[in-house]
Structure formats: C-alpha cells, structure tokens
Design a protein around this motif. Structure first.
Motif, PDB file in Angstrom:
ATOM      1  N   ASP A 196       3.024  -7.296  11.599  1.00 33.67           N
ATOM      2  CA  ASP A 196       3.464  -8.222  10.549  1.00 33.67           C
ATOM      3  C   ASP A 196       3.618  -7.532   9.193  1.00 33.67           C
ATOM      4  OD1 ASP A 196       3.509 -10.374  12.355  1.00 33.67           O
ATOM      5  OD2 ASP A 196       1.371 -10.752  12.040  1.00 33.67           O
ATOM      6  N   THR A 197       4.095  -6.305   9.205  1.00 30.06           N
ATOM      7  CA  THR A 197       4.332  -5.585   7.951  1.00 30.06           C
ATOM      8  C   THR A 197       5.706  -4.928   7.986  1.00 30.06           C
ATOM      9  OG1 THR A 197       3.462  -3.458   8.717  1.00 30.06           O
ATOM     10  CG2 THR A 197       1.870  -4.996   7.744  1.00 30.06           C
TER      11      THR A 197
ATOM     12  N   SER B  60       6.938  -1.342   7.405  1.00 33.45           N
ATOM     13  CA  SER B  60       6.347  -0.008   7.340  1.00 33.45           C
ATOM     14  C   SER B  60       7.460   1.021   7.215  1.00 33.45           C
ATOM     15  CB  SER B  60       5.521   0.261   8.593  1.00 33.45           C
ATOM     16  OG  SER B  60       4.486  -0.683   8.718  1.00 33.45           O
TER      17      SER B  60
ATOM     18  N   TRP C 103      -2.202   3.098   9.349  1.00 34.04           N
ATOM     19  CA  TRP C 103      -1.060   2.195   9.285  1.00 34.04           C
ATOM     20  C   TRP C 103      -1.488   0.807   9.740  1.00 34.04           C
ATOM     21  CZ3 TRP C 103       3.806   3.307   7.538  1.00 34.04           C
ATOM     22  CH2 TRP C 103       4.124   4.655   7.351  1.00 34.04           C
ATOM     23  N   ARG C 104      -1.056  -0.215   9.026  1.00 32.21           N
ATOM     24  CA  ARG C 104      -1.175  -1.604   9.478  1.00 32.21           C
ATOM     25  C   ARG C 104       0.238  -2.069   9.768  1.00 32.21           C
ATOM     26  NH1 ARG C 104      -4.252  -3.995   4.463  1.00 32.21           N
ATOM     27  NH2 ARG C 104      -5.696  -2.289   4.191  1.00 32.21           N
TER      28      ARG C 104
ATOM     29  N   ARG D 228       0.852  -1.183   0.000  1.00 26.57           N
ATOM     30  CA  ARG D 228       0.000   0.000   0.000  1.00 26.57           C
ATOM     31  C   ARG D 228       0.892   1.239   0.000  1.00 26.57           C
ATOM     32  NH1 ARG D 228      -3.942   0.529   4.501  1.00 26.57           N
ATOM     33  NH2 ARG D 228      -2.085   0.404   5.754  1.00 26.57           N
TER      34      ARG D 228
END
Length: 175
Positions: free
Chosen positions: A65-66, A68, A61-62, A2
């Motif tokens: 487990d990303t 970023s 924001w996610r 994203r």
C-alpha cells in the motif's frame, strides 16, 4: 513519506556502497545528501550492480500500500566484467516483485551502453528513463546526447517532483 539513499562508487575506492535507511525526517536526509561527494574512479564504469542491489535489499522497504520509487542517478554504466558481482538484470525483477519502480536518471557522460541498461531498468520496473540536459561547458541547458527526439527541459528538482506527482495521481484521482 520516507527518504533513503544508497551511494556507490567502484571497487578500489574508499568504499563501494553505503546505504542510509529510510527516514521521515527531511532535514536528516538532506544533511546526509549534502555530505555526498563524488570522488575516486580510475576507470569509467562503476559498481552500479552493488549499489542497486543494496538499494533494494538493505533499507527497510514498506511496499504494501505504498508508492515505492528508486531514483538512480549515474554518469557511468555498471561494470559487467566483475566476477562475484550482483546482477542488475536479476535485481530489477526483485524490485518489480516488491512493487518498486526504478527511475534511472542519466547525468553527464553516460554512454550508449549505460543508456541501454537504464532503459531496461525503467521498462522492466515500470519507471521512466530520465536524463539531465546540458549547455555550453557542461552548464544546465537543453541539449542531450541520448537517443530521444522529443523531451521537456526541467531542473532536477522539478523533474523528480513531476515523477512523484505522476505516481501519486492515481491515488488522488487527479492528473
């Protein structure tokens, strides 16, 4: 994957900061990016404090487990003289707590104070201080005024891709 974006200028300009929430639609993101134009000014520093704050706090924001990442592009240091302002030194710790790494990317004219602040942002968040290089008349080249001795020259696209690949490498067990 994203993509999101916060653009910022300075107090007294048409706007100080605008944030575009994350989208998986590359075309939508590149269309918004293509509409970004530098304008305004009147003094050298910009409202980096508000821009960084909004980048961290406004989009969804996610982070669990990303990977970023924030790529902070600027050619001027933050205003440190505004009362009632956000503080990059506080927000970098918020980003770190969320697992967001900041990759400050210095473009033409960033002064020593700006470089120092950019290096702080990178070091505290686990990112890297990056910079563009220039040649004659401000065209792309291989020279910098920043305090570095050994560096590689890549296009902005290549540089961003390399940093993303480095961040993803531990997840794929490849280097």
């Amino acid at each position: 994957v994203r993509f999101g974006m916060t653009i910022y200028r300075d107090r007294g300009d048409l706007f100080v900061s605008r944030t575009f929430d994350f989208t998986p639609d590359v075309s939508e993101f590149t269309d918004e990016l293509a509409r970004v134009q530098a304008s305004g000014g009147g003094d050298y520093p910009e409202s980096l404090n508000e821009g960084l704050h909004n980048t961290i706090h406004l989009p969804e924001w996610r982070v669990e487990d990303t990977v970023s990442l924030i790529f902070l592009l600027a050619d001027a240091p933050p205003h440190l003289d505004y009362s009632q302002d956000f503080d990059y030194a506080e927000d970098v710790f918020v980003a770190t707590e969320l697992g967001i790494k900041i990759y400050p990317l210095a473009s033409s004219g960033l002064d020593d104070q700006g470089e120092y602040i950019f290096r702080q942002l990178a070091q505290i968040s686990g990112g890297k201080f990056l910079f563009l290089t220039y040649g004659a008349g401000g065209a792309p080249g291989d020279e910098t005024t920043h305090h570095v001795d050994d560096y590689s020259v890549l296009s902005l696209d290549q540089l961003v891709v390399r940093m993303v690949e480095e961040e993803l490498a531990p997840l794929t067990n490849s280097q």
